[in-house]
Design a protein around this motif. Structure first.
Motif, PDB file in Angstrom:
ATOM      1  N   ALA A   1      -7.326   5.901   5.564  1.00  0.00           N
ATOM      2  CA  ALA A   1      -7.675   7.278   5.956  1.00  0.00           C
ATOM      3  C   ALA A   1      -7.623   8.200   4.742  1.00  0.00           C
ATOM      4  CB  ALA A   1      -6.713   7.759   7.035  1.00  0.00           C
ATOM      5  N   HIS A   2      -8.069   9.410   4.926  1.00  0.00           N
ATOM      6  CA  HIS A   2      -8.181  10.325   3.791  1.00  0.00           C
ATOM      7  C   HIS A   2      -6.831  10.840   3.311  1.00  0.00           C
ATOM      8  CE1 HIS A   2      -9.086  13.908   1.461  1.00  0.00           C
ATOM      9  NE2 HIS A   2     -10.296  13.424   1.305  1.00  0.00           N
TER      10      HIS A   2
ATOM     11  N   THR B   1       1.138   8.756   1.432  1.00  0.00           N
ATOM     12  CA  THR B   1       1.406   7.401   0.953  1.00  0.00           C
ATOM     13  C   THR B   1       1.594   6.475   2.156  1.00  0.00           C
ATOM     14  OG1 THR B   1       3.771   7.885   0.871  1.00  0.00           O
ATOM     15  CG2 THR B   1       2.505   8.152  -1.178  1.00  0.00           C
ATOM     16  N   PRO B   2       1.412   5.136   1.965  1.00  0.00           N
ATOM     17  CA  PRO B   2       1.111   4.481   0.694  1.00  0.00           C
ATOM     18  C   PRO B   2      -0.363   4.590   0.316  1.00  0.00           C
ATOM     19  CG  PRO B   2       1.178   2.871   2.465  1.00  0.00           C
ATOM     20  CD  PRO B   2       1.560   4.184   3.074  1.00  0.00           C
ATOM     21  N   ALA B   3      -0.633   4.467  -0.979  1.00  0.00           N
ATOM     22  CA  ALA B   3      -2.013   4.333  -1.442  1.00  0.00           C
ATOM     23  C   ALA B   3      -2.511   2.942  -1.058  1.00  0.00           C
ATOM     24  CB  ALA B   3      -2.075   4.523  -2.952  1.00  0.00           C
TER      25      ALA B   3
ATOM     26  N   MET C   1       1.352  -6.403   0.543  1.00  0.00           N
ATOM     27  CA  MET C   1       1.058  -7.408   1.570  1.00  0.00           C
ATOM     28  C   MET C   1       0.845  -8.777   0.935  1.00  0.00           C
ATOM     29  SD  MET C   1      -1.538  -5.496   4.219  1.00  0.00           S
ATOM     30  CE  MET C   1      -0.943  -4.563   5.644  1.00  0.00           C
ATOM     31  N   ALA C   2       0.099  -8.818  -0.174  1.00  0.00           N
ATOM     32  CA  ALA C   2      -0.146 -10.098  -0.858  1.00  0.00           C
ATOM     33  C   ALA C   2       1.178 -10.719  -1.298  1.00  0.00           C
ATOM     34  CB  ALA C   2      -1.076  -9.875  -2.053  1.00  0.00           C
ATOM     35  N   THR C   3       2.076  -9.906  -1.808  1.00  0.00           N
ATOM     36  CA  THR C   3       3.407 -10.386  -2.227  1.00  0.00           C
ATOM     37  C   THR C   3       4.169 -10.951  -1.044  1.00  0.00           C
ATOM     38  OG1 THR C   3       3.436  -8.709  -3.954  1.00  0.00           O
ATOM     39  CG2 THR C   3       5.554  -9.682  -3.371  1.00  0.00           C
TER      40      THR C   3
ATOM     41  N   GLU D   1      -1.057  -1.637   8.960  1.00  0.00           N
ATOM     42  CA  GLU D   1      -0.490  -0.552   8.161  1.00  0.00           C
ATOM     43  C   GLU D   1      -1.553   0.497   7.858  1.00  0.00           C
ATOM     44  OE1 GLU D   1       2.659  -0.459   7.544  1.00  0.00           O
ATOM     45  OE2 GLU D   1       3.329  -2.553   7.659  1.00  0.00           O
ATOM     46  N   LEU D   2      -1.110   1.732   7.715  1.00  0.00           N
ATOM     47  CA  LEU D   2      -1.972   2.810   7.238  1.00  0.00           C
ATOM     48  C   LEU D   2      -1.987   2.813   5.710  1.00  0.00           C
ATOM     49  CD1 LEU D   2      -0.782   5.773   9.514  1.00  0.00           C
ATOM     50  CD2 LEU D   2      -2.829   4.375   9.805  1.00  0.00           C
ATOM     51  N   ALA D   3      -3.081   3.308   5.142  1.00  0.00           N
ATOM     52  CA  ALA D   3      -3.152   3.577   3.703  1.00  0.00           C
ATOM     53  C   ALA D   3      -3.984   4.849   3.530  1.00  0.00           C
ATOM     54  CB  ALA D   3      -3.811   2.418   2.970  1.00  0.00           C
ATOM     55  N   PHE D   4      -3.698   5.587   2.477  1.00  0.00           N
ATOM     56  CA  PHE D   4      -4.357   6.888   2.301  1.00  0.00           C
ATOM     57  C   PHE D   4      -5.020   7.014   0.938  1.00  0.00           C
ATOM     58  CE2 PHE D   4      -0.898   7.389   5.338  1.00  0.00           C
ATOM     59  CZ  PHE D   4      -1.580   7.957   6.405  1.00  0.00           C
ATOM     60  N   LEU D   5      -6.099   7.788   0.920  1.00  0.00           N
ATOM     61  CA  LEU D   5      -6.817   8.048  -0.330  1.00  0.00           C
ATOM     62  C   LEU D   5      -6.057   9.040  -1.197  1.00  0.00           C
ATOM     63  CD1 LEU D   5      -9.423   7.725  -2.025  1.00  0.00           C
ATOM     64  CD2 LEU D   5     -10.352   9.682  -0.758  1.00  0.00           C
ATOM     65  N   GLU D   6      -5.521  10.080  -0.583  1.00  0.00           N
ATOM     66  CA  GLU D   6      -4.816  11.096  -1.364  1.00  0.00           C
ATOM     67  C   GLU D   6      -3.850  11.870  -0.469  1.00  0.00           C
ATOM     68  OE1 GLU D   6      -7.861  13.503  -3.096  1.00  0.00           O
ATOM     69  OE2 GLU D   6      -8.616  14.239  -1.181  1.00  0.00           O
ATOM     70  N   PHE D   7      -2.902  12.545  -1.122  1.00  0.00           N
ATOM     71  CA  PHE D   7      -1.916  13.426  -0.482  1.00  0.00           C
ATOM     72  C   PHE D   7      -0.832  12.699   0.309  1.00  0.00           C
ATOM     73  CE2 PHE D   7      -5.831  16.213  -0.406  1.00  0.00           C
ATOM     74  CZ  PHE D   7      -5.472  16.952  -1.520  1.00  0.00           C
TER      75      PHE D   7
END
Lengths: 123, 123
Positions: free
Chosen positions: A8-9, A45-47, A55-57, A37-43
């Motif tokens: 999301a933004h 977190t997490p990026a 997740m890969a880890t 999980e959510l992830a955000f473009l800016e403002f």
């Protein structure tokens, strides 16, 4: 292991995240064995690269990535490929399946139309 | 006479508008006697005050205003009231019923969850 990221933004106002958190929680409730999980473009977190690499880890091998955007503009068409490249450099073995934004879904558009018409009738 | 305005953010990329145009066209197809127009905060036209005042000039007395935003951040909570004040100064007789953003609708969130889960299963 598969996982789902809702991209999301983000915004300065913390209230902005509420519908995205409801979406995440709805999906988790429906499919409890899927990591979502959510992830955000800016403002906020997490990026996206941060959560994808984490997740890969943790052993995730395949991520379905859904942009939770109505319109596909510069953020989806221009910023997102750069973030995917950043992830690929840090976790080259991770497979990411980028999906069309939620606004491309006919059923999402239909649900929005229902909502708008209901609000018009009740106004 | 009633009308519906779908208020969206706008973007530089003209492709961005497609889901909003599909939403407008879906609502028009379902309720052909209702005037339905898009309005944008920035980058695209018409602006919200422009179309609202034009509607008032055309005889519209009541507008249902739906923010087609998923998250309610600064644009909805801060920019929109200023635009409503601008409209009120130009068309004081016009009644505007501001509704919660589409992302507040449980059925819209449910449709997005369906979409995300379908994409996860097919990925």
């Amino acid at each position: 292991m598969k996982a789902l990221i809702l991209f999301a933004h983000g915004a300065r106002d913390p209230r902005w995240a509420a519908p995205f958190e409801r979406l995440r929680d709805t999906i988790r409730a429906r499919q409890s064995d899927l990591r979502v999980e959510l992830a955000f473009l800016e403002f906020m977190t997490p990026a996206l690269p941060e959560i994808a690499v984490a997740m890969a880890t943790d052993g995730v091998t395949e991520i379905t990535l859904v942009p939770v955007f109505l319109g596909q503009g510069g953020h989806v068409l221009r910023d997102l490929p750069l973030l995917l490249e950043e992830i690929h450099q840090q976790a080259p073995q991770l497979k990411i399946s980028l999906q069309p934004a939620v606004g491309e879904s006919e059923s999402v558009v239909a649900a929005m139309a229902d909502y708008c018409l209901a609000k018009t009738e009740n106004a």
